[in-house]
Design an enzyme around this catalytic site. Structure first.
Site, PDB file in Angstrom:
ATOM      1  N   SER A 221       7.830   1.627   7.875  1.00 15.27           N
ATOM      2  CA  SER A 221       8.407   1.414   6.542  1.00 15.27           C
ATOM      3  C   SER A 221       7.444   1.816   5.429  1.00 15.27           C
ATOM      4  CB  SER A 221       8.812  -0.049   6.366  1.00 15.27           C
ATOM      5  OG  SER A 221       7.680  -0.903   6.421  1.00 15.27           O
TER       6      SER A 221
ATOM      7  N   SER B 136      -6.365   0.332  15.301  1.00 12.42           N
ATOM      8  CA  SER B 136      -7.240  -0.833  15.124  1.00 12.42           C
ATOM      9  C   SER B 136      -7.785  -0.812  13.698  1.00 12.42           C
ATOM     10  CB  SER B 136      -8.351  -0.803  16.184  1.00 12.42           C
ATOM     11  OG  SER B 136      -9.230  -1.881  16.040  1.00 12.42           O
TER      12      SER B 136
ATOM     13  N   TYR C  46      -8.352 -11.710  11.012  1.00 12.27           N
ATOM     14  CA  TYR C  46      -8.015 -10.289  11.129  1.00 12.27           C
ATOM     15  C   TYR C  46      -8.941  -9.585  12.111  1.00 12.27           C
ATOM     16  CZ  TYR C  46      -7.217  -5.416   9.883  1.00 12.27           C
ATOM     17  OH  TYR C  46      -6.938  -4.070   9.923  1.00 12.27           O
ATOM     18  N   SER C  47     -10.272  -9.760  11.928  1.00  9.04           N
ATOM     19  CA  SER C  47     -11.202  -9.125  12.858  1.00  9.04           C
ATOM     20  C   SER C  47     -10.993  -9.621  14.280  1.00  9.04           C
ATOM     21  CB  SER C  47     -12.655  -9.380  12.432  1.00  9.04           C
ATOM     22  OG  SER C  47     -13.021  -8.546  11.355  1.00  9.04           O
TER      23      SER C  47
ATOM     24  N   LYS D  33      -8.249  -7.668  15.800  1.00 11.98           N
ATOM     25  CA  LYS D  33      -8.595  -6.276  16.065  1.00 11.98           C
ATOM     26  C   LYS D  33      -9.653  -6.163  17.163  1.00 11.98           C
ATOM     27  CE  LYS D  33      -5.745  -4.323  13.173  1.00 11.98           C
ATOM     28  NZ  LYS D  33      -4.618  -3.498  13.674  1.00 11.98           N
TER      29      LYS D  33
END
Length: 335
Positions: free
Chosen positions: A46, A175, A189-190, A193
């Site tokens: 999107s 990533s 977040y890290s 990932k």
């Protein structure tokens, strides 16, 4: 023990995803790159890398299955309008990476239209929720991992039986630099990932005997909608956060509030590089002959702090696996 290089292992299993003419350029437009006759299924189209990639791969000759959630929506109509105008082989399919049923349905429909397994899966969908880790309640934690890690796993499991039967395929997992380095205040977040990096490398070893390659893309910061989306997720988290969790981190909470209000988003995105650099890198890698694609590709014109960690990780994994039963897999992936 007999040792094999990556090309030998993949060629021995009949991989046939070579596309002529790739040039290993970074940040420049691809030169004579063709994806003619190949099929791509992409998540999160999107906006951002997914939207740009869907159009780029289709313009390079690929059959593209562009997936996004919450259809119908203007972004889907826009992709379809461009595809009609340019006569691109691009189909928009509904897919929320959080939904097992939607993943199964979208992959099934793509394989039906394609007449068989897709050649490449691009796991691009992802989210960012920032702030101190303590502030992340279980709702935020689950959403982050479900989107950034489990979503990629859902898609991989859906496409792999067909790829394994055909003995060829490519999975590209998007990533981040923060899949290798840690910035305080970026919440989980890290962590998501880091998990994606580990899962992807594990998959790469296990899929080498099947002629399937896994590539990890590590982008730096780019001006996409990730900032605006982060602001929305931050606002939701702050609205339900308890004072006892916010009290210890006034500066981080203030930064979250600035992001949530939109004050920091436009400034953070100013003077940033072209986000199409990421799909260009993916196109270049997809066009490389099987057995020559890198496990990891950092993408950003600025310094890439994860590169040193990538080198050490490679050396460590080769030392760990290089003399055992998995040595051919390690060499196939890392050499």
């Amino acid at each position: 023990m007999t040792h094999y290089n990556r090309r030998q292992i993949l060629a021995g299993t009949g991989a046939a995803f070579a596309v002529a003419g790739a040039a290993p350029v970074m940040g420049a437009k691809p030169v004579a790159t063709s994806l003619e006759g190949k099929s791509f299924l992409i998540t999160g189209t999107s906006s951002g890398f997914g939207y740009l990639g869907a159009l780029l791969y289709a313009r390079l000759g690929a059959r593209v299955f562009a997936t996004m959630r919450n259809l119908p929506r203007p972004e889907a109509a826009d992709l379809e309008r461009i595809a009609r105008a340019e006569r691109l082989d691009l189909t928009v399919l509904p897919l929320d990476v959080l939904s097992d049923d939607q993943v199964t349905a979208a992959v099934g429909e793509a394989e039906r239209i394609n007449g068989g397994p897709v050649d490449a899966l691009i796991n691009n969908a992802g989210i960012v929720i920032s702030g101190p880790v303590e502030l992340h309640d279980m709702e935020a934690a689950r959403l982050a991992f479900d989107t950034n890690v489990y979503g990629c796993q859902r898609l991989a499991r859906a496409v792999l039986p067909g790829m394994r039967e055909r003995k060829s395929g490519l999975i590209v997992n998007v990533s981040s630099q923060q899949g290798r380095i840690i910035m305080p205040g970026m919440g989980l977040y890290s962590a998501t990932k880091f998990a994606l990096e580990s899962m992807s490398e594990q998959l790469a070893y296990e899929l080498a005997p099947h002629g399937i390659e896994v590539v990890i893309i590590q982008p730096g910061g780019y001006p996409t909608k990730v900032g605006a989306n982060r602001a929305r997720y931050n606002a939701d988290l702050l609205a339900r956060a308890e004072e006892k969790h916010k009290a210890g981190y006034p500066e981080m909470v203030s930064a979250m509030s600035s992001s949530a209000s939109g004050r920091s988003v436009s400034a953070a995105m100013a003077d940033m590089p072209d986000p199409e650099e990421v799909p260009r890198a993916i196109a270049e890698i997809a066009a490389m002959p099987p057995g020559t694609r890198p496990l990891r590709r950092p993408v950003h014109p600025a310094p890439k702090p994860q590169e040193a960690i990538n080198r050490v990780s490679r050396e460590t994994q080769l030392a760990l696996l290089g003399n055992g039963r998995y040595a051919p897999w390690a060499e196939a992936v890392l050499d």
